[in-house]
Design an enzyme around this catalytic site. Structure first.
Site, PDB file in Angstrom:
ATOM      1  CG  ASP A  37      -2.000   0.985   1.236  1.00  0.00           C
ATOM      2  OD1 ASP A  37      -2.233   1.617   0.184  1.00  0.00           O
ATOM      3  OD2 ASP A  37      -2.650   1.161   2.288  1.00  0.00           O
ATOM      4  CD  GLU A  92      -0.267   5.721  -3.895  1.00  0.00           C
ATOM      5  OE1 GLU A  92      -1.039   4.764  -4.095  1.00  0.00           O
ATOM      6  OE2 GLU A  92       0.195   5.988  -2.773  1.00  0.00           O
TER       7      GLU A  92
END
Length: 950
Positions: free
Chosen positions: A534, A537
């Site tokens: 997770d 980005e």
């Protein structure tokens, strides 16, 4: 057939000559005016001198202060629009007649900067047309290119082994700095259905995306495309050979190629365009002045916002129903603009123009050709296709364990239990809370004992504040130099869940080894089965870094795409941060891909089995290493509906193992919504129920008995369809097929299917029709032309392409089998492992001419490369002339444990009087709805068989 052709002015949108730049004229100097006579100073003149001296001192102080400010202006600098070049500002302005003659739908934006209110002066300084539009015309650019706007010219073109190589020359500077005046154009006919076009700096190396792509060595001998060129100004035209349909025509707007601004536009053959992920939108993109921004970002799914992943690929449908695809291999920040011409503009701030064109001609072929470039998805372990359960906020391992036991007690299928970040000690990777999760190792052993699996979350950011010697991941990472540095060469410090953190550089081989060793040490304590990566980005709670970012051209490029927040560093790292081989400016959107690659490779090495990885951030070729979930959605009916287009889009993008958080992540759900979502989620390729901390629990055990039973039935239905789903993933792995697919993939000549995203298909034959509205007890579905069989009752609907209203009580999701299909199912159990030895059931849905076909792939479910090493069973089924045939094309030992118990034939128009199995007369049943059933069989799956009726 390939042709090199200089188009005539009638063929090319640009037809007017480039205007001559007028020379500057010197104006006469004004007469010199004496400010003061040379008389003796008087009191007035003395005062004036004193005042002037004072003002001069103030100016000096201001100038010195300004110099120091310019050296360190802070992180926020006011936006400054690029100054027009001398050549552009001096060129003659386009006439009103010329500007008015350009159709509104064909106006290409000359002033895309969002931080500026475009005025006529600003626009005309760029040499462009200016027409202010009324408020009702939203999105239409006020400032747009005239037909004769300067662009590149094709200076030369020579043959190569793969096609052509050309030289593009620009004589006029643009209004963006550092124009690349000389470009190399490579046209490569790589296959008959794949054209590769590359435009880059002819003299200097530029950043190119470091993923593996095919290396063609010879020119295609029968290309299904025709390539043409416009010489002055340069333009590329690509046509479909069979129909003459123009797929690409870049002559509609000028080409830009500056150091930090690249732009190319083309007309589209129709308004039907799909893909271009990751964005929250319907399946079919709008071409009504729709700008899609690409730059990986930690933000819950939101319309008109750049989200977690970046996939600059689209699939287009042509007027005759043929399909093609376009892929731009570029990872820099980017805007893609769709406009109603229809047309598309690609606008990015770095890298090169590296395009692939795929000729299809059907949608499935386009996706296969795209995946031949970026890579076919990996085959998941069997248990990945079971039901997964998670939440942030179990708070203890014992509470997690209680939920698992409750699921077992109610007989609800579950293959994997997950934990979010609350299992960690201080939210630090590779730790677990020794007080609240002290029984975690025992819980994992219990899961394994029951044929279940454990998955945990791991974030990329590594805590940097622990005492020296107390946290090996940071200490050893610092020693090996695996972390990303800031522009000064110091370790970049950001902030995520554990507080101050560093970020591993996953593009570096040394980092990948360090990552593996961390996982290896934690596995010795908690033997996990898969990983959830997770925040990759990568996410940062401190924009850029805790000390900010420098003020330079990487942080503040001449043009910034429509990124949420308006800066590249927002919620992530400084664009100027340094990886071992590149700046973050170029590789930001690759971070999730390379973490997934490092994680999948580590799991292969550690477990010696197929890796299971689910990643939030994705990039083309991600399917090789991981699946994806659609992020932090909400418990709302709209999110239930939007999840379908998300699932379908990621199947287009080569990541078939995809799902949304069932029942919603944010907010508290309600019973009706969660039932409908569990029903739909049972048909997500990746099926996981997950929600956030401090909201009500939403696992199936917490609801009423009626709701619990409806959820259980939906999951048992999924588990019964496992043989079909597993076979679909096999075809995705070896052929690049989609698992969940839009109706238009199978019915590209039916325009009605082009925008349908409320229902979908598994493979080509199983149609899923969920309820997506509150308090609905029926659902209206579109049935494309053909015969469709109700999965439950086997009754048929013969459609000419029409909508049908179906009953949909709260405990039912409608499913229909398409004519001509044979669907394998299996008696379900509460785990896929315990189901795996159960009998198979085959359902053949006959077409109007009495035919059907299907197949089955079967192996041990976990070993690496079973297809590649021929360690599998593959069987094809066929019905023709009242005969059902099972033929084993390849076998291994796994198939010897399975029997076929039932064969059901739908659409048998006349009642048979005799049925034989392998030439032995056998009992059967026949119902009035034309269903023939042969049951109580004990046919070995690894042996072919024949069933005949007459």
């Amino acid at each position: 057939m390939v042709s090199y052709k200089l188009l005539t002015p009638e063929d090319v949108y640009f037809s007017a000559p480039v205007p001559v730049v007028a020379e500057e004229t010197s104006e006469p100097k004004p007469p010199e005016v004496k400010l003061c006579c040379k008389n003796k100073p008087c009191s007035t003149s003395t005062a004036f001198i004193v005042l002037a001296t004072f003002l001069f001192v103030l100016c000096c102080i201001w100038l010195i202060g300004t110099i120091f400010w310019l050296k360190d202006p802070g992180n926020q600098i006011p936006y400054r629009s690029p100054s027009p070049s001398t050549s552009l500002s001096n060129q003659s302005r386009p006439s009103p007649e010329t500007c008015n003659s350009i159709e509104v739908s064909h106006r290409f934006d000359c002033y895309p900067e969002r931080q500026v209110v475009v005025t006529q002066d600003l626009c005309q300084a760029r040499g462009c047309c200016f027409i202010q539009m009324p408020p009702t015309e939203k999105g239409v650019p006020w400032c747009f290119y005239p037909p004769d706007f300067p662009s590149y010219a094709l200076d030369s073109l020579v043959d190569t082994d793969l096609g052509f190589m050309g030289n593009l020359v620009r004589k006029n500077e643009t209004y963006y700095p550092k124009d690349v005046k000389n470009l190399q154009l490579d046209i490569m006919y790589e296959t008959n259905t794949r054209l590769h076009v590359k435009v880059t700096d002819s003299s200097s190396k530029r950043f190119e995306v470091p993923i593996s792509v095919p290396n063609a060595t010879k020119k295609a001998i029968g290309p299904e495309y025709v390539v043409e060129f416009s010489k002055q100004p340069f333009g590329l035209i690509v046509k479909r050979l069979s129909s003459g349909t123009v797929l690409i025509n870049t002559t509609v707007a000028p080409l830009f190629f500056a150091d930090q601004f690249l732009q190319i536009s083309t007309i589209l053959p129709s308004q039907y365009i799909y893909g271009l992920g990751e964005h929250r939108a319907g399946l079919l993109h709008s071409v009504q002045w729709n700008t899609l921004t690409f730059w990986a970002r930690d933000v819950p799914p939101t319309e008109m916002t750049n989200l977690y992943g970046v996939h600059p690929f689209y699939l287009g449908i042509e007027p005759d129903g043929s399909a093609h695809g376009v892929f731009l291999l570029n990872s820099n920040a980017m805007d893609v603009v769709l406009q109603p011409a229809p047309a598309i503009t690609w606008r990015m701030i770095g890298g090169i123009l590296d395009f692939y064109f795929f000729l299809g001609p059907d949608p499935s072929s386009v996706i296969q050709q795209y995946l031949e470039v970026v890579g076919f998805p990996s085959m998941p372990p069997f248990w990945a296709l079971g039901f997964h359960l998670c939440r942030w906020g179990y708070k203890t391992s014992n509470k997690t364990w209680e939920v698992v036991r409750a699921m077992r007690n109610y007989g609800i299928p579950q293959d994997a239990q997950w934990n979010d970040i609350d299992y960690m000690e201080g939210f630090r990777d590779f730790t677990f809370d020794a007080m609240n999760f002290n029984t975690l190792p025992e819980m994992v052993k219990d899961l394994h004992k029951h044929g279940q699996h454990y998955v945990m979350i791991v974030d990329p950011a590594i805590s940097s504040t622990q005492p020296t010697g107390s946290y090996w991941p940071y200490d050893e990472g610092l020693r090996r130099g695996v972390f990303i540095n800031d522009s000064d060469g110091e370790t970049l410090i950001g902030k995520v869940w554990p507080g101050l953190t560093t970020y591993p550089d996953f593009l570096d081989v040394a980092t990948q080894q360090w990552w593996y060793e961390n996982l290896q040490m934690f596995y010795a304590k908690v033997p996990f089965d898969g990983l959830w990566i997770d925040m990759n980005e990568p996410s940062n709670f401190a924009d850029g870094s805790i000390k900010g970012c420098p003020s330079n051209e990487l942080e503040n490029p001449p043009y910034t795409p429509g990124i949420l927040g308006g800066t590249l560093r927002g919620a992530t790292l400084c664009a100027s941060a340094k990886h071992k081989t590149e700046t973050h400016y170029n590789v930001h959107s690759l971070y999730g891909l390379f973490e997934a690659k490092a994680t999948a490779n580590a799991l292969k090495k550690l477990l010696k089995k197929r890796p299971f990885v689910i990643s939030r951030s994705t990039f083309p070729s991600q399917g090789l290493y991981s699946g994806h979930w659609l992020g932090d959605n909400k418990s709302q009916w709209k999110d239930l509906y939007m999840s379908i287009s998300g699932i379908l889009n990621f199947n287009l993008l080569g990541i078939p193992l995809v799902g949304a958080d069932i029942c919603g992540f944010g907010d508290s759900t309600n019973e009706e919504l969660c039932i409908r979502w569990m029903q739909l989620g049972a048909f997500y390729p990746f099926s996981r129920n997950h929600n956030t901390i401090d909201v009500q629990a939403q696992d199936p055990t917490v609801f009423s008995p009626l709701a619990r039973e409806a959820m259980k039935d939906a999951l048992l239905l999924r588990y019964s369809l496992f043989p079909l789903l597993y076979t679909l993933f096999h075809h995705a792995h070896i052929k690049g097929h989609t698992v969940a697919r839009p109706l238009m993939f199978e019915f590209p000549s039916d325009v009605t299917t082009y925008s349908i995203d409320q229902q979908f298909l598994w493979g080509k034959s199983l149609m899923v029709i969920p309820v997506l509205e509150e308090k609905a007890t029926s659902v209206t579905a579109y049935f494309p032309k053909g015969v469709w069989y109700d999965f439950y009752t086997c009754s048929s609907i013969s459609s000419h392409g029409e909508k049908v209203k179906l009953e949909a009580p709260l405990d039912k999701i409608n499913i229909y089998i398409r004519e001509g299909a044979i669907i394998p199912t299996q008696t379900p159990n509460t785990t896929l492992w315990s189901s795996s030895g159960n009998p198979l059931h085959l359902t053949a849905a006959l077409s109007e001419n009495g035919k059907a076909e299907g197949d089955l792939f079967w192996d041990d479910g976990v070993s690496l490369d079973t297809y590649e090493t021929s360690n599998y069973t593959y069987i094809v089924f066929d019905v023709s002339q009242n005969t059902f045939t099972s033929k084993v094309l390849h076998e291994n030992i796994e198939a010897t444990y399975i029997i076929v118990e039932t064969v059901k034939i739908l659409g048998v128009r006349q009642q048979p009087f005799n049925v034989t199995v392998n030439d032995v007369e056998t009992p059967f049943t026949y119902l009035q709805n034309q269903v023939l059933t042969v049951g109580n069989l004990t046919l070995n799956l690894n042996k072919g068989f024949t069933i005949k009726w007459m």
